[in-house]
Write a protein that holds these residues in place. Structure first.
Motif, short mmCIF file in Angstrom:
data_model
loop_
_atom_site.label_atom_id
_atom_site.label_comp_id
_atom_site.label_asym_id
_atom_site.label_seq_id
_atom_site.Cartn_x
_atom_site.Cartn_y
_atom_site.Cartn_z
N ASP A 5 0.81 -1.20 -0.16
CA ASP A 5 0.02 -0.01 0.03
C ASP A 5 0.81 1.21 -0.05
N ASP A 6 1.88 1.13 0.67
CA ASP A 6 3.01 2.01 0.42
C ASP A 6 3.90 1.90 -0.49
N ASP A 7 4.71 2.95 -0.88
CA ASP A 7 5.77 2.82 -1.97
C ASP A 7 6.77 1.79 -1.47
N PRO A 8 6.98 0.79 -2.32
CA PRO A 8 8.00 -0.23 -1.96
C PRO A 8 9.56 0.28 -2.27
N ALA A 9 10.34 -0.08 -1.46
CA ALA A 9 11.92 0.14 -1.85
C ALA A 9 12.46 -0.96 -2.83
N LEU A 10 13.46 -0.87 -3.41
CA LEU A 10 14.04 -1.91 -4.05
C LEU A 10 14.14 -3.42 -3.56
N ARG A 11 14.77 -2.92 -2.15
CA ARG A 11 14.89 -4.42 -1.44
C ARG A 11 13.77 -5.07 -1.29
N ASP A 12 12.65 -4.45 -0.99
CA ASP A 12 11.32 -4.97 -1.06
C ASP A 12 10.87 -5.92 -2.10
N LEU A 13 11.25 -5.43 -3.30
CA LEU A 13 10.86 -6.37 -4.47
C LEU A 13 11.73 -7.28 -4.67
N LEU A 14 13.19 -6.97 -4.49
CA LEU A 14 14.18 -7.88 -4.93
C LEU A 14 15.24 -7.87 -3.67
N ASP A 15 15.27 -8.82 -2.85
CA ASP A 15 16.44 -8.69 -2.01
C ASP A 15 17.71 -8.87 -2.62
N GLU A 16 18.62 -8.71 -1.59
CA GLU A 16 20.19 -8.78 -2.38
C GLU A 16 20.37 -10.16 -3.01
N LYS A 17 19.90 -11.26 -2.49
CA LYS A 17 20.25 -12.27 -3.24
C LYS A 17 19.54 -12.55 -4.49
N ARG A 18 18.41 -11.98 -4.93
CA ARG A 18 17.59 -12.00 -5.90
C ARG A 18 18.38 -10.87 -6.90
N GLN A 19 18.69 -9.85 -6.39
CA GLN A 19 19.35 -8.91 -7.26
C GLN A 19 20.63 -9.36 -7.92
N ALA A 20 21.36 -10.07 -7.19
CA ALA A 20 22.63 -10.93 -7.48
C ALA A 20 22.20 -11.88 -8.72
N VAL A 21 21.04 -12.41 -8.49
CA VAL A 21 20.80 -13.38 -9.61
C VAL A 21 20.43 -12.57 -10.89
N VAL A 22 19.79 -11.37 -10.68
CA VAL A 22 19.38 -10.86 -12.18
C VAL A 22 20.61 -10.01 -12.86
N LEU A 23 21.61 -9.73 -11.73
CA LEU A 23 22.65 -8.98 -12.24
C LEU A 23 23.54 -10.29 -13.07
N GLN A 24 23.69 -11.27 -12.48
CA GLN A 24 24.45 -12.21 -13.13
C GLN A 24 23.61 -12.71 -14.36
N LEU A 25 22.43 -12.60 -14.53
CA LEU A 25 21.76 -13.21 -15.75
C LEU A 25 22.09 -11.98 -16.92
N LEU A 26 22.02 -10.65 -16.49
CA LEU A 26 22.50 -9.61 -17.50
C LEU A 26 23.84 -9.80 -17.83
N ARG A 27 24.90 -10.08 -16.92
CA ARG A 27 26.22 -10.32 -17.23
C ARG A 27 26.47 -11.56 -18.28
#
Length: 381
Positions: A5-27
């Motif tokens: 209901d409130d504006d989420p932060a990046l870590r609310d949508l993607l925690d650090e582990k999932r951020q690492a997965v996304v960045l690895q896929l982009l690489r």
């Protein structure tokens, strides 16, 4: 699970582990390294969610790849948010359903408790009704019995008293004629012995007639034919009447020892008190049958103003396990058809009616003692 209901932060949508997965896929797709930060970075591409910048994507080797990569990440965040929204909706719905089930369960338990309480109340009412019915049956039984005895006594009094009066009167006149006849005869003749025997026969006949009249009088007292329901009672007279009737019932094979002290009159119902005394004496008499036992009844006034009547027998006594049941309606240790099991029950109710009480003490092989206590000053409504 966090609500959006409130504006989420990046870590609310993607925690650090999932951020690492996304960045690895982009690489792996581009062959260059990417980094993403929540704070603004010079030269980095903003990553937006719901028109708000929530992160910054940087690719130092090939900056031109930052914009398409950011759009890919935004696309992923969009579906992550959709998934989270659906999950939250499912969670809220499940919680609401669970809360409703708990409410219904609590309502069901409350309803079950109400029905259980109602069932217990109904059971108590049924048991009370059964007790009242049993009490009414006892009263009807005793009332019918007393009416039958009263009718019998009235009939006996009506049918026997007058003939007994004639017989007694005629026997006395016959005795007077015998005296006149004896005076007319010469002394020393054989007729003297005949006249003596005749005189003895007349005395025995008069005694028998008087005995019949006494039994009729006892029946009238016992059944209360000639008295009001509520009168001052002579307890010793009622005891004597009950003893005479019981001795007559046992064909005078039973002798009841009477030790009656001086007691005051008791306001009550003579027929009912007679019935209570008779029932207790009857139990005692039957307890000594076949064992040459004795029955003793006594009366005296206690210092506290109570009148005490004690009935003792030297019979076989009562089994200890049966002592607690002797006042139960229809409980009897006699053979089938040899008792109704109401004697002591009725006696207890009569004592209660007169504000008194009844106590029983017994020892197997020794005998039984029944104590009836009345308040001498008890006044009934």
């Amino acid at each position: 699970m966090r609500s959006f209901d409130d504006d989420p932060a990046l870590r609310d949508l993607l925690d650090e582990k999932r951020q690492a997965v996304v960045l690895q896929l982009l690489r792996e797709l581009t062959g260059v390294d990417f980094s993403i930060e929540e704070k603004a970075q010079s030269g980095a591409q903003p990553v937006e969610f719901q028109l708000e910048t929530i992160g910054w994507l940087r690719c130092q080797a090939e900056p031109w790849r930052q914009e398409p990569a950011a759009r890919i990440i935004e696309f992923i965040l969009y579906f992550v948010a959709k998934y989270r929204m659906a999950a939250n909706l499912h969670h809220d719905t499940t919680e609401a359903s669970f809360a409703e089930l708990q409410r219904q369960h609590a309502a069901l338990q409350a309803s079950e408790q109400r029905y259980k309480t109602l069932s217990e109340q109904l059971q108590q009412q049924v048991e009370e009704q059964v007790r009242q019915i049993e009490s009414a049956q006892q009263k009807l039984y005793e009332a019918a019995r007393m009416r039958a005895v009263g009718q019998l006594a009235a009939g006996v009094a009506h049918e026997i008293n007058n003939p007994i009066g004639y017989i007694t009167s005629n026997l006395r006149v016959a005795g007077e004629y015998l005296d006149d006849l004896n005076g007319a005869l010469k002394p020393g003749t054989d007729a003297d012995s005949i006249l003596d025997d005749f005189r003895a026969l007349l005395r025995e006949s008069i005694g028998g007639a008087q005995r019949i009249a006494s039994i009729v009088a006892d029946l009238k007292i016992f059944s209360n034919v000639d008295q009001e329901d509520f009168v001052p009672c002579e307890l010793n007279q009622l005891i004597g009447t009950a003893c005479h009737l019981l001795e007559a019932e046992f064909s005078h094979s039973l002798s009841i020892e009477q030790c009656l002290g001086e007691v005051p009159k008791l306001a009550g119902y003579p027929a009912k008190i007679s019935q209570a005394i008779y029932n207790v004496l009857d139990n005692a008499a039957r307890a000594v049958l076949g064992c040459n036992g004795t029955v003793r009844i006594s009366s005296h006034l206690l210092s506290g103003g109570e009148i005490e009547i004690t009935v003792e027998d030297t019979g076989e006594g009562i089994e200890s396990e049966n002592i607690g049941r002797i006042f139960d309606p229809f409980f009897t240790t006699r053979q089938v058809g040899d008792g109704t099991g109401l004697g002591l029950t009725v006696a207890r109710d009569i004592l209660t009616l007169h504000g008194g009480r009844i106590d029983v003490r017994s020892k197997r092989g020794v005998g039984t003692e029944v104590v009836l206590r009345f308040f001498a000053t008890k006044e009934l409504p």
